[in-house]
Structure formats: structure tokens, C-alpha cells
Design a protein around this motif. Structure first.
Motif, mmCIF file in Angstrom:
data_model
loop_
_atom_site.group_PDB
_atom_site.id
_atom_site.type_symbol
_atom_site.label_atom_id
_atom_site.label_comp_id
_atom_site.label_asym_id
_atom_site.label_seq_id
_atom_site.Cartn_x
_atom_site.Cartn_y
_atom_site.Cartn_z
ATOM 1 N N THR A 1 0.833 -1.210 0.000
ATOM 2 C CA THR A 1 0.000 0.000 0.000
ATOM 3 C C THR A 1 0.865 1.256 0.000
ATOM 4 N N GLY B 1 4.351 3.488 -1.347
ATOM 5 C CA GLY B 1 5.161 3.635 -2.542
ATOM 6 C C GLY B 1 6.563 3.101 -2.302
ATOM 7 N N ALA C 1 2.802 -0.631 -7.124
ATOM 8 C CA ALA C 1 1.670 -0.024 -7.818
ATOM 9 C C ALA C 1 1.387 1.379 -7.290
ATOM 10 N N LYS C 2 1.667 1.614 -5.979
ATOM 11 C CA LYS C 2 1.418 2.925 -5.383
ATOM 12 C C LYS C 2 2.291 3.990 -6.040
ATOM 13 N N GLN D 1 3.505 3.894 -9.074
ATOM 14 C CA GLN D 1 2.979 4.104 -10.421
ATOM 15 C C GLN D 1 1.806 5.083 -10.385
ATOM 16 N N SER D 2 0.987 4.970 -9.356
ATOM 17 C CA SER D 2 -0.155 5.865 -9.218
ATOM 18 C C SER D 2 0.284 7.284 -8.891
ATOM 19 N N ILE D 3 1.276 7.430 -7.998
ATOM 20 C CA ILE D 3 1.753 8.754 -7.602
ATOM 21 C C ILE D 3 2.409 9.472 -8.783
ATOM 22 N N HIS E 1 2.106 8.725 -11.983
ATOM 23 C CA HIS E 1 1.303 8.672 -13.213
ATOM 24 C C HIS E 1 2.080 8.043 -14.367
ATOM 25 N N SER F 1 3.434 4.020 -16.008
ATOM 26 C CA SER F 1 3.320 2.568 -15.929
ATOM 27 C C SER F 1 4.636 1.968 -15.462
#
Length: 673
Positions: free
Chosen positions: A220, A222, A237-238, A240-242, A244, A246
Motif C-alpha cells: 500500500t 510507494g 503499484a502505489k 505508479q499511481s503517484i 502517473h 506505468s
């Protein structure tokens, strides 16, 4: 220069590969090569890296090789071999004429997996019966084996060293890869990739990568792992989300391109924390640096936090940034004299305790080095070691440095305040050098730290509990400073729970030759001393102690002479022994009134207990009471008292006793006990 040793079976291959390596590295490493035909019996070959086939590592040809690291030799084919291989009939039985098992395996796997999976290879034992045999141009060792056979011989261009082996050499010898980028003597367009090397790497890392991917997918927080060059190895994945981006896009990037970080923060540093702003939000970065020496990957954790967490994070950040450890240990003490050995033993005993320690000695004797040693051997060895020179700061700056300050405490104070050294050194040690220079108003605050184990920041009201050990050092006569009102008496007795007197260099002259050699080796210089200069060193008083000796070695080294004499001495050194200049801590000097009464008090104490006192014990007790002296200075004081008729110095080991006049003086005067 780093060394590389190449070992193969046959001389023709050895010469080709050695030429390839020399053309590639162009003299940046020393390259040597041997084979079964050229190895010299009884000769030991020493090298940093051994490059050979895996089946030769334990073969007789390598038994005389001593190496630090081993790199498997990976070979491949040039693209010019493609037409010859493609002309071989389908499903043909054939033999590869290569008597090195590892090399033969690499080539057959390469042929199978790249373009001719239908070919069936037989063992080398079938070379006389197989329909077809593959051989490399330039090799002739197999010719006797193939005489009078009907086997069709297909000649391939010479096998070559694969790029993976060259890159392994660069990595293993810690060379700058940028110097060789795009400079392949074995150009990738001329060769096929060594499938074997890719397969072995894949098999080695697949399981660990699968495990890491599973961990990253379910995190959960980064997280980014990166190599010693800062290149992203994997990410959660965190992240990648922060960011933006892939995972595939991130794996092509350097961390320094993604976040406001430098490579120095990512590699070979200490664990650190940093607050950044990204895309309108605040994030705390926790950086576990990569280790280039151990080839260990680094980890970066990236998490956002709310306003209430900022103060706590910044406080921790200050502590982490200031964390330090002791650098010196017993092996850094140079010398074998009895005086130094006594100091070492005493320091180790002091280290076992947790009380305050006071290091006494002239300037340049190595007080800070002993402070490091005491910390390294104390129960607090895993905690921080922070040092501050009390004479290097103004009173107000020293106060904020030691105790910290609150936000708005003074003009220019950092927003959010700042932790002081006592807070940063929690569970560790603070070394206060030149404690005699500390202003009296700060001495009161330091006394509270020693007594109550708590600090109050400048401009603050709340107390913060701290658990620190204090080691102080001075070259001053603190007993005299107490008498003159420059140093608090209660602080003096709080600090001097565990005193350690470090003798000047003139009291351990037998260590001078060894110290001189040590500093010469440290500067990597070599010169001889004339007999006159050696005699001068043994009589010179060395007012600057070890620091002066080290500076003298540096001075001689720039002269460029093979032999230096007394005529080469700098102007700071007199050509004949000179009296020691008067310093804040005078040694030696005629006995002062305070010294006389202290000496009589010590002698009176021994008289009442029914025993005499020798010079060594007398010097020790005088030092404990603030008069720092060696055996020779003790002799001078006792001789002065004898001339005044106050004591009698008995012959041999009889010691010193009070006369009737001395007893009357000691009992009637207001002496310091």
C-alpha cells in the motif's frame, strides 16, 4: 593496476581472446593469459579476476592460480557463421569439434535456440563416425583425430568473447562503464547474443523476481528499488499511481529524473529521510542507499503525510542527518610505550562505565581520538557519537547548537525549530572538546543535563528527556579555573568522575620513531633522518605534541630530499632543545602556592594512613586534583618541597614523607583535601 588472468585450453584460442581483451580495455587493466601448453610448472599466478570456462576452474591448469574473483567465460558466434550452419541438411547428426565441455555446450545451445533446433549433436567421442563435424577456423588441435575419416567438415568463423563477459569484467573490477559504452570490439551487430548467458541469468533471478513482484503488487506504500547507478529495478503499484507512469515506463528511468534527488543521496550514503512536494502533495522519502562495493540494490519508500505529522518527521530528519559514529579505535593509537599502554587500559575501563569522563592533556596529544575509543567500547557503541568544540562558537550559537531552539526563538530561527546535539545524541555520546572555554552561563545548563538528564530548547518551556553520556576534554588547568571563578566547581566535580590524563609526547619519547614511520606511510613518502636529527627529536620538548610531529613529516615530505637533517628544520623548531612555552596548562613549572598545599594535603593523607608515597602515585593523585603532571614534574615538586624542609625523599623505593615542619604546615594550613 587491476589484474585479469585468462585461462583456456589451447594456445590459438588464448592468443585470439587475449588480443580481443587488450584491444577492448586499452591498457586500463593488466591482462595475462595462460593455457595448458604455456602454463609454467611451479609458478603461482596471482590475479584479481580469473576469466575461464566453468569446467576449467578446478582443472589442473588452474591449480596454481590465486584469484579474488571468478568470471565465467561466455562465448558466441559471429553472424558470418549463419550461411554455413543453414546449409547443413535437416535433422543432421553432427559433432562440434570443441574439447572444452562448457564452450561446446554454449555453442550448441546457441545454434539450437537461435536458428537450427533440428540439428542433433553427438558427443566428441563420435567425431570419427558422425556424418558432419563443425570446427572453428584457426584451430588445429583436432586434425590428428579427423585423419582417414569420411566425416564432412564444416568450418565456422572463430568463436568470440560475448559482451556479457566484458561487462562482467567492468562491473567486477569496479571500472567506469561509461568509458566503454558503445565501444565494443565485439560489435553486437557482428555477433549473436549468447543465449546461455541470458538463460543462466534468467534462471538465477526468476524466482526472486517473482517473489519481489508479488510483494510490490500488494504494497500500500510507494516503493522503488534501484541499482548503484540510480536506474529503477522495480516499483510498487502505489508509486505508479503517484508518478502517473506505468511500470514499463518507470523501468527505463533513473530515480534522479523522477524525483528531486541526487545520485549521492541514492548511493553509498547513510539511511536518510527527505520531505518533498510533488504534484501538489507533500511526501516523505525514506532512502536506503545502494552499496556500489557490495553491489547491493537500494530502496526508496515514498509516502504522503498530513500536517500533524510534519513536525515529528522534521524532528526525526534532523536527528537522522546529524547521526554520526565514532571513527577511531585502538588500532589507531600508534606506539608501544608503557605510558600509552596505561592510557589504553584506563580508557577501556572508563568505557565500561556510563559516567561522565574528563580527558586531560596538552593540545595535540589525541584527546578526541581517546573519546572515540571510549565510545566504541562502551555499551552505547551502537548509538550516535556527536562532537562539538566549545571554543569554536560564540556563546549564543553554542547554546542553540547544544540545546536546540524553538520556532521564533531569535531572528533567523528555522521554522519549526531545531533539535540540539543532546537530543540528536539520544542513547549515544556527546564529546565536548575545549570544555574550559564554555561560558559560565552555559555551564549551568550543562549541569542540568548531567543531573536531571533533560534539556530545554532556547525559547522553549517544555523539557525533553535525553539519555546521553558526556565526555569532555580540555588542555587547561580546570582547578585553577575554578579558583578564578571561570569554571563552576560543581560542574568540575560532575565531569571529573572518570578522569583520564593523556601524556605529552615528550613523556613517551620511545614512540616517536614509530609515529614518524606511521605518518610517512600515511603520506606515502620515504626519506631518511640524519643521526643528528634523530638525536634532536629525542631531546626536543615537542610543545605541539603529536600534531607538531605530523606537521613536521608533511614539511619534510615537500622538500623532496632522500635524507633530511637538522639544517632542514622549519623556523618553528629551534636547532637546540628549548624550554616549553607557557600554556594555559603549564607543564613543567615551579610549584605554585596551590600546588604546594595540594601536595602537602596528599602527603598528610598518606601519613595519617601510615604509609609513604612514591613519585608515580603522587603524580596520579595530583592529576586527579587538577594538577596535570607526569613523573618528572612530580619529582620537581617534591624536590622543591625538600629544599624548603617540608619533606624528606628517601633513597631507592622508600618514597617521600613529611618532616615535622611539613606536618605542622599541612595540619595548620587550610589545605584542599
Amino acid at each position: 593496476m587491476k589484474k585479469l588472468l585468462l585461462v583456456v585450453k589451447h594456445e590459438q584460442e588464448m592468443l585470439r581472446f587475449q588480443n580481443t581483451l587488450e584491444n577492448y580495455f586499452l591498457g586500463t587493466i593488466h591482462i595475462e593469459a595462460i593455457c595448458e601448453d604455456t602454463v609454467v610448472p611451479g609458478v603461482i599466478y596471482s590475479t584479481d579476476v580469473l576469466l575461464t570456462y566453468s569446467d576449467l576452474v578446478h582443472a589442473p591448469v588452474c591449480r596454481s592460480v590465486r584469484y579474488e574473483s571468478y568470471i565465467p567465460l561466455t562465448v558466441t558466434l559471429t553472424r558470418s557463421t549463419y550461411p554455413a550452419i543453414m546449409q547443413i541438411p535437416k535433422d543432421e547428426l553432427l559433432v562440434l569439434l570443441d574439447d572444452d565441455e562448457d564452450s561446446a555446450r554454449q555453442i550448441t545451445v546457441l545454434i539450437h535456440q537461435l536458428f537450427r533446433g533440428d540439428l542433433r549433436f553427438l558427443s566428441l567421442n563420435n567425431c570419427r563416425t558422425a556424418p558432419t563435424a563443425l570446427a572453428f577456423r584457426g584451430d588445429d588441435w583436432f586434425i590428428p583425430m579427423m585423419e582417414d575419416t569420411r566425416t564432412d567438415l564444416v568450418l565456422l568463423d572463430e568463436k568470440v568473447i560475448d559482451r556479457s563477459s566484458l561487462l562482467d569484467i567492468i562491473h567486477r573490477l569496479d571500472m567506469d562503464a561509461d568509458l566503454y559504452r558503445g565501444k565494443d570490439m565485439i560489435h553486437p551487430r557482428r555477433t549473436f547474443p549468447a543465449v546461455n548467458s541470458f538463460n543462466s541469468l534468467f534462471q538465477e533471478h526468476t524466482r526472486s523476481e517473482d517473489r519481489m513482484s508479488m510483494i510490490f503488487d500488494h504494497m500500500t506504500n510507494g516503493a522503488i528499488t534501484f541499482c548503484r547507478h540510480g536506474i529503477v529495478f522495480d516499483c510498487s503499484a502505489k508509486v505508479q499511481s503517484i508518478l502517473h507512469m506505468s511500470r514499463e515506463e518507470l523501468l527505463r528511468c533513473n530515480v534522479t529524473q523522477l524525483l528531486p534527488l541526487s545520485l549521492n543521496e541514492l548511493v553509498n550514503g547513510q539511511v536518510s529521510e527527505k520531505v518533498i512536494e510533488f504534484d501538489g502533495s507533500d511526501y516523505i522519502l525514506t532512502i536506503i542507499p545502494a552499496d556500489s562495493e557490495k553491489d547491493r540494490y537500494g530502496l526508496l519508500m515514498m509516502n504522503n503525510f498530513d500536517v500533524e505529522q510534519r513536525r515529528f518527521i522534521r524532528h526525526r530528519k534532523v536527528i537522522v542527518e546529524k547521526r554520526n559514529t565514532a571513527k577511531y579505535d585502538l588500532q589507531d593509537l600508534v606506539g608501544t610505550s608503557q605510558r600509552l599502554a596505561i592510557c589504553k587500559r584506563t580508557a577501556l575501563q572508563i568505557a565500561k562505565s556510563d559516567g561522565a569522563a574528563l580527558l586531560l592533556g596538552e593540545s595535540g596529544t589525541g584527546k578526541e581520538l581517546f573519546a572515540h575509543i571510549i565510545h566504541r567500547h562502551s555499551p552505547r557503541r551502537d548509538g550516535p557519537f556527536l562532537a562539538v568544540n566549545c571554543a569554536a562558537f560564540s556563546p549564543s550559537l553554542l547554546e542553540s547548537e547544544l540545546f536546540g531552539y524553538e520556532s521564533g526563538a531569535f531572528t533567523g530561527a528555522a521554522k519549526g525549530g531545531k533539535a540540539g546535539l543532546f537530543e540528536a545524541a539520544h542513547n549515544g555520546t556527546v564529546f565536548l572538546d575545549e570544555i574550559g572555554e564554555m561560558p559560565v552561563q552555559l555551564q549551568t545548563r550543562l549541569l542540568r543535563v548531567l543531573q536531571e538528564h533533560e534539556v530545554i530548547r532556547v525559547g522553549g518551556h517544555n523539557t525533553t528527556d535525553v539519555d546521553v553520556r558526556i565526555i569532555a576534554a580540555t588542555n587547561q588547568d580546570l582547578h585553577r579555573a575554578v579558583a578564578e571563578g571561570r569554571f563552576r566547581k560543581d560542574l568540575y566535580y560532575r565531569l571529573s568522575v572518570l578522569p583520564l590524563y593523556i601524556p605529552p609526547l615528550r613523556d613517551r619519547r620511545e614512540d616517536i620513531p614509530e609515529l614518524f614511520r606511521f605518518f610517512m606511510e600515511q603520506r606515502q613518502v620515504e626519506f631518511a633522518l640524519s643521526p643528528a636529527l634523530r638525536s634532536f627529536f629525542l631531546t626536543y620538548p615537542w610543545p605541539g605534541n603529536i600534531r607538531e610531529l605530523r606537521n613536521l613529516v608533511e614539511y619534510f615530505s615537500v622538500l623532496g630530499k632522500s635524507v633530511v637533517g637538522t639544517e632542514d628544520l622549519p623556523c618553528s623548531c629551534a636547532p637546540v632543545p628549548v624550554p616549553i612555552p607557557e600554556e594555559p596548562m603549564p607543564v613543567p613549572q615551579p610549584a605554585t602556592q596551590g600546588q604546594t598545599e595540594t601536595a602537602l594535603a596528599i602527603l598528610l593523607d598518606h601519613y595519617r594512613n601510615g604509609y609513604r608515597i612514591g613519585r608515580v602515585e603522587f603524580a596520579k593523585q595530583m592529576t586527579q586534583r587538577g594538577y596535570f603532571m607526569g613523573e618528572q614534574q612530580a619529582r620537581a615538586i617534591l624536590k622543591k618541597l625538600e629544599q624548603q624542609g617540608l619533606v624528606t625523599i628517601l633513597r631507592g623505593r622508600g618514597g617521600t614523607v613529611l618532616t615535622e615542619a611539613g606536618l605542622l604546615r599541612a595540619t595548620s594550613a587550610d589545605v584542599l583535601v
